[in-house]
Design a protein around this motif. Structure first.
Motif, mmCIF file in Angstrom:
data_model
loop_
_atom_site.group_PDB
_atom_site.id
_atom_site.type_symbol
_atom_site.label_atom_id
_atom_site.label_comp_id
_atom_site.label_asym_id
_atom_site.label_seq_id
_atom_site.Cartn_x
_atom_site.Cartn_y
_atom_site.Cartn_z
ATOM 1 N N ASN A 287 0.822 -1.218 0.000
ATOM 2 C CA ASN A 287 0.000 0.000 0.000
ATOM 3 C C ASN A 287 0.854 1.265 0.000
ATOM 4 O O ASN A 287 0.337 2.350 0.206
ATOM 5 C CB ASN A 287 -0.891 0.032 1.252
ATOM 6 C CG ASN A 287 -1.698 -1.241 1.359
ATOM 7 O OD1 ASN A 287 -2.160 -1.744 0.345
ATOM 8 N ND2 ASN A 287 -1.833 -1.770 2.558
ATOM 9 N N GLN A 288 2.173 1.110 -0.185
ATOM 10 C CA GLN A 288 3.002 2.314 -0.083
ATOM 11 C C GLN A 288 2.665 3.263 -1.222
ATOM 12 O O GLN A 288 2.354 2.831 -2.331
ATOM 13 C CB GLN A 288 4.476 1.952 -0.117
ATOM 14 C CG GLN A 288 5.003 1.579 -1.491
ATOM 15 C CD GLN A 288 6.475 1.236 -1.440
ATOM 16 O OE1 GLN A 288 6.903 0.465 -0.602
ATOM 17 N NE2 GLN A 288 7.251 1.808 -2.332
ATOM 18 N N PRO A 289 2.700 4.589 -0.948
ATOM 19 C CA PRO A 289 2.374 5.545 -2.013
ATOM 20 C C PRO A 289 3.432 5.506 -3.109
ATOM 21 O O PRO A 289 4.619 5.360 -2.820
ATOM 22 C CB PRO A 289 2.378 6.896 -1.283
ATOM 23 C CG PRO A 289 3.123 6.672 -0.021
ATOM 24 C CD PRO A 289 3.027 5.225 0.311
ATOM 25 N N SER B 128 2.657 15.069 3.734
ATOM 26 C CA SER B 128 2.534 13.887 4.601
ATOM 27 C C SER B 128 3.922 13.280 4.829
ATOM 28 O O SER B 128 4.635 12.984 3.880
ATOM 29 C CB SER B 128 1.623 12.868 3.924
ATOM 30 O OG SER B 128 2.063 11.567 4.206
ATOM 31 N N MET B 129 4.272 13.115 6.102
ATOM 32 C CA MET B 129 5.575 12.514 6.441
ATOM 33 C C MET B 129 5.695 11.109 5.861
ATOM 34 O O MET B 129 6.744 10.697 5.414
ATOM 35 C CB MET B 129 5.686 12.349 7.968
ATOM 36 C CG MET B 129 6.095 13.574 8.671
ATOM 37 S SD MET B 129 7.826 13.889 8.461
ATOM 38 C CE MET B 129 8.014 15.161 9.647
ATOM 39 N N HIS B 130 4.569 10.380 5.939
ATOM 40 C CA HIS B 130 4.590 9.003 5.466
ATOM 41 C C HIS B 130 4.948 8.969 3.984
ATOM 42 O O HIS B 130 5.778 8.183 3.549
ATOM 43 C CB HIS B 130 3.215 8.367 5.713
ATOM 44 C CG HIS B 130 3.164 6.927 5.336
ATOM 45 N ND1 HIS B 130 3.850 5.967 6.045
ATOM 46 C CD2 HIS B 130 2.512 6.283 4.332
ATOM 47 C CE1 HIS B 130 3.627 4.782 5.482
ATOM 48 N NE2 HIS B 130 2.823 4.946 4.448
ATOM 49 N N GLY B 131 4.332 9.876 3.231
ATOM 50 C CA GLY B 131 4.639 9.953 1.802
ATOM 51 C C GLY B 131 6.105 10.285 1.568
ATOM 52 O O GLY B 131 6.766 9.690 0.719
ATOM 53 N N LEU B 132 6.603 11.242 2.363
ATOM 54 C CA LEU B 132 7.999 11.673 2.166
ATOM 55 C C LEU B 132 8.987 10.528 2.372
ATOM 56 O O LEU B 132 10.010 10.465 1.705
ATOM 57 C CB LEU B 132 8.344 12.807 3.136
ATOM 58 C CG LEU B 132 7.731 14.176 2.817
ATOM 59 C CD1 LEU B 132 8.102 15.173 3.896
ATOM 60 C CD2 LEU B 132 8.196 14.679 1.465
ATOM 61 N N THR B 133 8.663 9.604 3.299
ATOM 62 C CA THR B 133 9.626 8.519 3.529
ATOM 63 C C THR B 133 9.730 7.620 2.307
ATOM 64 O O THR B 133 10.695 6.894 2.152
ATOM 65 C CB THR B 133 9.245 7.660 4.752
ATOM 66 O OG1 THR B 133 7.971 7.074 4.518
ATOM 67 C CG2 THR B 133 9.229 8.473 6.019
#
Length: 1449
Positions: free
Chosen positions: A186-188, A572-577
């Motif tokens: 599910n990672q962007p 979004s931090m999650h996206g940035l990772t």
């Protein structure tokens, strides 16, 4: 585009469940990429390639052919070759060390190529093997087509018969594959179109712009010499000095002339145009720096500005030295004050700093320089491509590089800044930044001169005293521009409250030099918020982004339009990772708000490329590394062409593989994207990037999160370092912060745990280690920031000295190998067949057969030792059997055969008359090591009693040693206790009464007072199988166990040792052992009587006062055979290490020693025996002489290096295989190798077999199993085991579950293996070596694998110089490591991360608890073995008094 390949090659392993099969991979990634690219179909275009890849990978994952395997998605690269190999491997078993030279195993040795997909159909072509087509044999094993048809036919006929594989047997599961992080489905993923390169505005050259910077200086210096150029401040904020353009011009000329003409001689000047010189000026003297810098430009030499080295050990100063050396710098320009402040040697010379080249220090003050002659004039040219200056840059790893900037780039950069910032003549600019590099240099030294501006320079020392000084100067001088960092804004906020008359309305531009830092936005916002009321306008704040390589990357332009708000992005931090831009809402915690850093610079083009791999353009919603193409950039890293190519000569590609420009771009080292309207956003730096299990995190973001955790009162805001260390093939995040002196331990821990939670919830990443250090202890950069690489270095070498540490390996380390699943039990038939198929022998071996040895052994005709003594007393009455030495090496006592016999008779009388003992009664002998003990033993035999030797209590330590004596006396059911007069008193003393109940002692007989008469008759036992003596000992697991030794076993034992060591009455043997149990007792008391040789007895306790006693005795008596314990050997190695020369002078000579045997019940301590051999080699000790023996409770001596027979061998085994009870030999020095030394030769009459401790089946050669022994001198059973009544009788009479089921074996409780060596035994047979690995009771079951404490302990002791000893044990499934610290207590916490790292790296285990204790806390028994179970009890009862206990989370 390379196919994702699995990691490093493993041996081919077939799992039990064929579905769990992991395909073998190529031997190295790089070869593979080359071969894939070079495949015949050529490289498909990128867009098509990416579709194919996904199609192909999914095909590989779902196993497209009708193969038996489906390759696991862990390492998605299963090719046809791999499938076929799986089939082959199911029927053949290849072991690395014994693979037969067989053509069909060819693929297993070489890399297996991976096919390219062709088009989008799944049609398979045969994989290429180098340049030959692959053909297939019947089994699907590729063979090169050059092989002739005949051989091909032969291979086909040799095809292995299709019998069903013996699955259970062939499971070789010792390869521990580390988990590879699976991509999150599910990672962007980026979905935008490919970005377009952004062009900056045209650089409009104004007609009156000077043709070079020197020309500008000449112009202003002659037209307006009185115009102020630079004002410097003292620490009170008063103007110290005003440098005018006229002075700058004349002084620079003086410097230029002096550099070129006054250094060296006329014929040999030291500095010529183009040479590099260092500029060493302090931060409070910009004027002297400016003069020197322009002096260099005028002289056409290249200035290299660096920091002032304050001490010889400055953080990073060594690396700066390397830069100067590589630039060939020989001259350093400096100011008078700075020159005086440099460290000096007693003779007044400036010492050479560590790593620095030899420098001539040259002071540039005008008064020291001579005026240039009238006819000399600097040569002022138009800007060209010569190097103008070199700016240093510190990399992530601490190394320092020099970025070269040409004169053209320098001028163009000044022009671009002038245009972007709208600089005009005579503007005033306040500069708080470091003027030697970066934004401070570009605006405050260079561009200012081009525009004849006036710079007010604020030194760092003034900012520390008065953080508001820069704001006051802006008001005072009505400055238009100020150059600051977020830190300066933050400090001003903290200090502004008491200021009334501040007015910032004159500012048209506030340049924020670190505006690219993601958390500068909060400083900007807060600053605006407070100072808006003081005339500060929002549009004045201009963040900029810069890098040493690309100079100014982007800057926000000052506008007059206050309605146009600056750009912001809430991401979004999650996206940035995952490197993806996803806009989010500000309410959430897990977002990063970034501000734009304005537009691309005039005359530049910018794009962003993927951070790793080929520089491919990013999509519009993807984070990449910003790259710039412009004239105004650095051109190279000085002297490093390879690194220069990677950074300064990058050609970004479109997705079709075409470069976007013919001109090279420069990597800026900044991560970001170009947003709407051409605004540039930076989200982090490449240097701060940490890739943790495939996700990218930025150090700055983590710092920001840590700082956001309330309350802030425990740590200093600017003093936090975040970096990653690589542990177990992944990066782990470490945070180090300086703690305020007034915060308590509890506060700090609370803050630390909050930080961990915050980072976990906001960044979804675990912190591996969080350490707090005392205030002001982290290494600083010259401007007061933290020197990151130096901090990391200190952390890794264990010299950071934190005061608080919290480690979370349990939550962070997610790539450990899967716990081992125990295989279903294998039937006996499978094992037999399996061994036959793989050509393995069952692991068994034996010593020489006692029955077949012909020798003139007179003692053989007697069944009992008591009879042998009587016979010796008659035939050789005056032959000396025992000599006891005192601590000075003099003879304290000796015994001849007849003296011993007579003494024994008197003791027998005493036992019968005073003790009223019957035959068969038990007698405890409590004697110090010596002759009394021996006499008492034979006295018991003469009286028909059963002796038990007991170590006497230690007079200084009665409380702990006396209870053990009491316990043995009670457990052995002794009817009487014999001892010396001295110990008699001790047993009844007041101290003894405090430790035990003295009223319950049995009868105590004092043998110092013996009767004068002889016994009526000497008792002769009726049956050799009756009990001769009891042997009590405490095992390493802390259990007290007594074993029964019969008369027959005792005689057989003595005979076996006599034959192995070739002992005769003419021999002398030196013994330095404790005489209370095991082989030590037998050698001390029994062997001399049986064999008749003289024993020289050296009590080990005497070595504490005289460490050389044992070796001097060996030398003095010209002894050929000697026995000692590990504690004795360690005492000699540590105590005599520095004295070998003086011992040599005293005539110590060990060249006659033939065997020096360490008596032990453990794995041979190879490091100790080797260092002992090395140390005493100079004194004549032959390294071959040193060996070890092995015994245990069921058989007191199984192996003992004798006089004849081959030397002891050492093998290297794979430690990972050992955890799975497999033995795999590897080369010395290979990773995970463990050296094991043979435990001496198997004694005559001893048979050994290696059995599976659970199933009791015999094992093959390559398996680790329990050592079982069959011998005439096995003990006949436990008398009792104190502490574990349930220990089964099967220790002494076990039978194999299949194979030879008749023989009765004793189980030693030790794991080991046998290896047939190439050496031959005395009887001409191939020699079988026994290797002991460790006690079964001590082995720890963790994650389904078997670990031996000593292996983990060895790793830990290596981890840090202050660890002197270590012991490990388990507690509720947690691994507890106890380390003894030899150092100051502040080093204790340094050990926690190092211990955790080394155990993870080398053993794939997470340490649960680290306990740091003082030296001597780990209990050690008389044999020098660690008592880990006692230590564990002490830990659980909280009795260790530790320096520090760390619970890893």
């Amino acid at each position: 585009m390379a196919v994702p390949m699995p990691s490093k090659r493993r041996s081919l392993v077939v799992q039990t469940s064929m579905d769990a099969y992991t395909p073998p991979d190529t031997s190295s990634g790089s070869e593979d990429e080359g071969s894939v690219q070079g495949d015949s179909q050529g490289t498909p275009t990128s867009s098509q390639g990416s579709i194919n890849m996904e199609h192909w990978i999914s095909q590989a994952i779902h196993g497209s052919t009708t193969s038996t395997t489906s390759s696991s998605s862990t390492q998605s690269g299963g090719s046809g070759a791999a499938h076929r190999l799986a089939d082959v491997m199911a029927q053949t078993h290849i072991e690395n060390h014994s693979a037969p030279p067989d053509v069909t195993t060819y693929t297993s040795e070489h890399s297996i190529q991976v096919e390219r997909p062709q088009g989008s159909t799944g049609s398979r072509t045969a994989p290429k093997y180098g340049n030959a087509e692959l053909m297939e044999t019947g089994d699907g094993v590729p063979v090169s087509s050059r092989v002739s048809a005949k051989i091909q036919q032969l291979v086909n006929t040799l095809k292995r018969p299709k019998r069903p594989p013996l699955r259970e047997f062939f499971v070789d599961d010792f390869e521990e594959l580390l988990e590879v992080q699976q991509p999150d489905p599910n990672q962007p993923k980026p979905e935008g179109a490919q970005m377009l390169a952004m062009r900056g505005e045209q650089l409009g050259v104004v007609t009156n712009w000077p043709p070079s910077l020197e020309a500008a200086l000449q112009r202003w210096g002659t037209i307006s010499p009185k115009a102020p150029c630079l004002t410097t401040m003292d620490t009170n904020g008063k103007p110290l000095y005003i440098l005018t353009y006229g002075k700058l011009w004349t002084r620079s000329m003086k410097v230029a002339y002096s550099i070129l003409h006054k250094l060296g001689t006329k014929q040999e000047p030291m500095v010529r145009p183009g040479d590099r010189v260092a500029l060493v000026f302090p931060n409070n003297d910009p004027a002297a720096f400016m003069v020197a810098f322009y002096g260099c430009l005028l002289a056409e030499v290249v200035p290299v500005p660096i920091e002032v080295p304050l001490t010889r050990k400055d953080a990073g100063s060594q690396q700066i030295g390397f830069l100067l050396g590589s630039c060939g710098v020989t001259v350093a320009l400096t100011s008078d004050a700075c020159h005086k402040g440099l460290p000096k040697s007693p003779t007044g010379e400036i010492p050479q700093f560590k790593g620095w080249p030899k420098l001539l220090w040259f002071v540039t003050e005008s008064k020291h320089l001579s005026k240039p002659p009238r006819d000399w004039f600097p040569h002022i040219k138009d800007a060209n491509n010569d190097t103008a200056y070199i700016e240093y840059k510190t990399c992530k790893d601490g190394s320092v590089l020099g970025v070269t900037v040409t004169r053209t780039a320098l001028l163009t950069h000044c022009q671009a800044l002038t245009q972007a910032c709208g600089y005009t003549e005579a503007e005033t600019i306040v500069n708080v930044l470091d003027f030697k590099k970066d934004v401070g240099l570009w605006h405050g030294i260079l561009t200012s001169v081009m525009n004849m501006m006036h710079v007010i320079s604020i030194p760092y020392s003034l900012m520390k005293v008065n953080p508001l000084s820069w704001i006051q100067k802006v008001c005072q001088y009505k400055a238009k521009v100020a150059c600051v960092k977020s830190r300066d804004m933050h400090w001003a906020l903290v200090a502004h409250r008491d200021q009334r008359d501040i007015n910032l309305s004159s500012l048209r531009m506030l340049i924020v030099a670190d505006g690219a830092n993601p958390w500068s936005i909060s400083s900007c916002d807060a600053f605006l918020n407070v100072f808006q009321s003081k005339g500060l306008r929002q549009e004045v704040i201009c963040p900029c982004a810069s890098s040493p390589e690309a100079l100014t990357v982007a800057i926000r332009r000052p506008t007059d339009d206050s309605n146009q708000p600056p750009g912001r992005g809430v991401l979004s931090m999650h996206g940035l990772t995952y490197g993806v831009i996803r806009v989010d809402s500000e309410e959430k915690l897990s977002v990063l708000t970034v501000q734009d850093v304005g537009l691309v610079m005039p005359g530049a083009i910018m794009c962003s490329v993927k951070p790793d791999g080929i520089p491919q353009l990013c999509r519009t919603d993807e984070i990449g590394e910003l790259c710039v193409c412009a004239v105004a950039t650095g051109t190279s890293y000085y002297g490093l062409s390879g690194m220069t190519k990677n950074t300064f000569e990058v050609f970004p590609m479109t997705s079709s593989g075409a470069p976007i420009s013919e001109y090279p771009f420069i990597r800026t080292g900044l991560l970001g994207f170009v947003g709407p309207g051409g605004l540039v956003f930076v989200v982090g730096k490449m240097d701060g990037l940490m890739v943790v299990s495939g996700r990218r995190h930025n150090a700055d973001d983590i710092v920001a999160t840590a700082l956001a955790v309330e309350p802030m009162k425990f740590v200093y805001r600017g003093r936090i370092a975040v970096f990653s260390v690589t542990v177990l093939h992944d990066e782990r995040i470490v945070i180090v912060a300086e703690q305020r002196p007034d915060s308590t331990e509890e506060d700090s821990f609370q803050w630390m745990s909050r930080v961990l939670q915050a980072i976990d919830s906001i960044h979804q990443v675990g912190v591996y280690c969080l350490a707090l250090v005392p205030a002001n202890t982290l290494p600083k950069t010259p401007l007061g920031g933290i020197h990151l690489s130096e901090t990391k270095q200190l952390f890794l070498e264990g010299s950071l000295h934190p005061c608080n540490v919290l480690m979370c390996p349990h939550t962070c380390v997610t790539n450990l190998p899967k716990p081992r699943q125990k295989q279903p039990e294998i039937g006996p038939a499978s094992v037999m067949v399996g061994n036959l198929v793989s050509g393995k022998r069952i692991a068994q071996a034996s010593g020489r057969d006692l029955g077949q040895i012909e020798d003139n052994d007179q003692a053989r005709k007697f069944l009992f030792l008591s009879e042998v003594l009587q016979w010796r007393a008659q035939t050789t009455p005056d032959h000396v059997l025992y000599t006891l030495l005192n601590c000075r090496g003099a003879i304290a006592n000796s015994l001849t055969c007849v003296q011993l016999h007579k003494r024994a008779e008197k003791i027998a009388v005493m036992l019968m008359e005073r003790g009223h003992l019957q035959a068969g009664d038990h007698v405890a002998l409590v004697y110090p090591p010596g002759i009394d003990l021996i006499a008492a033993f034979y006295g018991c035999l003469y009286a028909g009693c059963v002796p038990i030797t007991v170590r006497p209590p230690h007079p200084q330590n009665i409380a702990t040693t006396l209870p053990t004596v009491k316990m043995i006396v009670e457990v052995s059911r002794s009817a009487c206790l014999m001892t010396t007069q001295l110990i008699c008193k001790l047993l009844r003393s007041r101290e003894a009464a405090a430790a035990v109940d003295v009223r319950t002692w049995p009868l105590i007989l004092d043998t110092d007072d013996l009767p004068k008469k002889r016994p009526a008759q000497i008792c002769k036992p009726c049956n050799p199988d009756t009990l001769a003596y009891l042997d009590f000992s405490v095992s390493t697991t802390g259990m007290l166990a007594g074993v029964k030794m019969s008369h027959a076993a005792t005689s057989a034992f003595c005979r076996s040792i006599k034959l192995q060591c070739e002992l005769y009455p003419s021999r002398e043997v030196a013994i330095c052992l404790d005489p209370y149990c095991g082989l030590g007792f037998v050698l001390w008391c029994l062997c001399s009587v049986y064999s008749g040789h003289q024993s020289i007895l050296i009590p080990p306790s005497e070595l504490e006062t005289n460490p050389a006693l044992w070796l001097l005795a060996v030398s003095q008596y010209k002894v050929r055979d000697t026995f000692c314990s590990y504690s004795v050997m360690e005492l000699c190695t540590k105590g005599l290490g520095s004295q070998t020369e003086s011992l040599k002078a005293r005539g110590l000579d060990l060249s006659r020693v033939r065997t020096c045997v360490v008596v032990a019940e453990e794995r041979p301590r190879i490091a100790l025996t080797q260092s002992f051999s090395k140390l005493f080699k100079d004194l004549g000790l032959h390294p071959r002489a040193v060996s070890t023996s092995f015994g245990c409770r069921v058989n007191l001596a199984i192996c003992l290096q004798g006089t004849s027979g081959p030397d002891p061998t050492t093998v290297y085994v794979d430690m990972r295989a050992l955890r799975h009870d497999r033995v795999r030999l590897v080369e010395r020095g290979s990773p995970h190798s463990l050296p094991l030394m043979e435990s001496g030769k198997i004694l005559p009459g001893v048979r050994i077999i290696i059995a599976n401790p659970e199933t009791k089946g015999p094992l093959g050669d390559s398996h680790l199993g329990e050592i079982w022994v069959h011998s005439a001198h096995n003990a006949s059973g436990y008398f009792t085991i104190y502490g574990d009544e349930s220990l089964q009788s099967d220790h002494f009479n076990s039978r194999l579950s299949f194979g030879d089921t008749q023989t009765i074996w004793a189980r030693t409780g030790y794991l080991g293996f046998l290896r047939r060596t190439e050496l031959t035994d005395a009887n001409g047979e191939r020699h079988d070596a026994l290797y002991v690995v460790g006690a079964l009771d001590e082995a720890m079951e963790l994650r389904g694998m078997r670990y031996h404490p000593i292996d983990i302990e060895t790793s830990v002791i290596r981890a840090h110089k202050s660890v002197t000893e270590c012991a490990v044990f388990t507690w509720t499934n947690l691994l507890v490591v106890v380390v003894e610290l030899d150092g100051s207590e502040q080093e204790a916490l340094d050990l926690v991360p190092l211990v955790t790292n080394v155990v993870l790296e080398e053993h794939y285990l997470i340490v649960g608890v680290v306990v740091v204790v003082d030296i001597g806390v780990i209990p050690i028994n008389s044999r020098g073995e660690k008592q880990r179970m006692h230590l564990r009890d002490g830990f659980l009862a909280d009795q260790l008094d530790p320096i520090y206990v760390a619970y890893n989370m």
